[in-house]
Design a protein around this motif. Sequence first.
Motif, short mmCIF file in Angstrom:
data_model
loop_
_atom_site.label_atom_id
_atom_site.label_comp_id
_atom_site.label_asym_id
_atom_site.label_seq_id
_atom_site.Cartn_x
_atom_site.Cartn_y
_atom_site.Cartn_z
N HIS A 178 58.02 15.35 15.84
CA HIS A 178 58.83 15.75 17.00
C HIS A 178 58.03 15.78 18.30
N ARG A 179 57.06 14.88 18.44
CA ARG A 179 56.34 14.71 19.70
C ARG A 179 56.57 13.28 20.16
N ASP A 180 57.37 13.16 21.21
CA ASP A 180 57.94 11.87 21.61
C ASP A 180 56.97 11.08 22.48
N ALA A 181 56.61 9.88 22.03
CA ALA A 181 55.74 9.01 22.82
C ALA A 181 56.37 8.66 24.16
N ASN A 182 57.68 8.57 24.20
CA ASN A 182 58.37 8.19 25.42
C ASN A 182 58.54 9.36 26.40
N GLN A 183 58.06 10.53 25.99
CA GLN A 183 58.00 11.68 26.89
C GLN A 183 56.56 12.12 27.14
N GLY A 184 55.61 11.28 26.74
CA GLY A 184 54.21 11.53 27.05
C GLY A 184 53.45 12.37 26.06
N THR A 185 53.97 12.56 24.84
CA THR A 185 53.28 13.43 23.88
C THR A 185 52.97 12.72 22.56
#
Length: 423
Positions: A184-191
């Motif tokens: 639940h750490r989204d690459a497309n949100q920088g995480t």
Amino acid sequence: MSSELLSPAGSPEKLKYALAYGADAVYAGIPKFSLRAKENPFKDHLLKDAIDYTHKMGKKIYITANILPPNRKIESFKKSLAQHAEMGPDAFIMADPGMIQFALKEFPEIPIHLSVQTNTINWSSVEFWYNLGVKRVILSRELSLEEITEIHARVSGMELESFVHGAICIAYSGRCLLSNYFNHRDANQGTCTNSCRWEYDIHEEKGKDMEEYVPIKGQYAIEEKQRDGELMPVEEDEHGTYIMNSKDLRAIEFLGPMKKAGVVSFKIEGRSKSIYYLSLVTRAYRRAIDDLEENRNFDPSLIEEIGKTANRGFTSAFLVSAANRDTERFDSPQESNQPQIFGGQVVNERSGWMEVDVRNRIELGDEAECLSPSGQYKFKINAMETIAGESISVAHGGNGTVWVQADGPVEPYALLSLLKNTV
């Protein structure tokens, strides 16, 4: 038009090293709205200070705001862009069409550079963005020289930027869902948690369309009824299975053909990499670009210089059609033959000595190299002292600074490298 060397600025300190080692421009991210959100110190006034410092040095700085925002982030994204527009960056790097449209309308004085996140892979898309008012496109890493050449020929008014060094995503230039799916750490949100670099064990269970596991020459394969007897290999060795661990991009030997194809900005990836990595790679590409601009032959020793940094092995990936397509590293997450490691960051100097912020174990007798923006020299570490002046034989990373006796000049932004066979 002279070629631009664009280096990452993951922190205010890294920005200064990038410029010192030869970058013409740097890129830094808005903490909440770029793809390095989880490790981005550019908060409060620090980004304004970075812009002012870069301009004082006569260089350029591009501000990254390239997440793909959900509805709940749109208004805060707009507010942040307005605040950062007042700081006077040389461009915004953006990906979301709606936010790009907003920025073009509200801040027409600030150029928009289209992020690699948009996966721009054809001239028709480039033409669309050009007609919209975008100044530069950061091309997808999946393009070949022939494809770049055609894009430039058909849309000659658009500036083209291309990555030449650094990590390669397993998905289309960053649009990956692995990290979000797993934890639940989204690459497309920088995480992004770099899930593609993890070690994986593959287990495929027998299903209604499967036969039994079939051993073949010490390996195992699975025979499926629906494949009419064809075998699907599942291979693993003592290190595990790094099935998505891409090698790093290295295009330093192809800068000439890339410039001829129409690329005006050569981009280095690595806002989260070390100062050591950033400095050596920037310096190597600076020298290669200078040789290119002055019509000198490519210096192959620059490849050895780059090899001193941590890497996963290198590939030209999709860039050169006839290149080696061996792009994944299956045996480990990192190259094990790196000849040198980062000893420490030089933070001060006195006659014949350098004060080093130690990053890896340093011991008397180690063969070392002092690296600086203008060059390097090798020497043997014959004496070390604590800050209090006490002689020591060993210094450990993370325990602060020590004085190391040098064997030559110590320039600003110098770094200490250790030859690996002595550590």
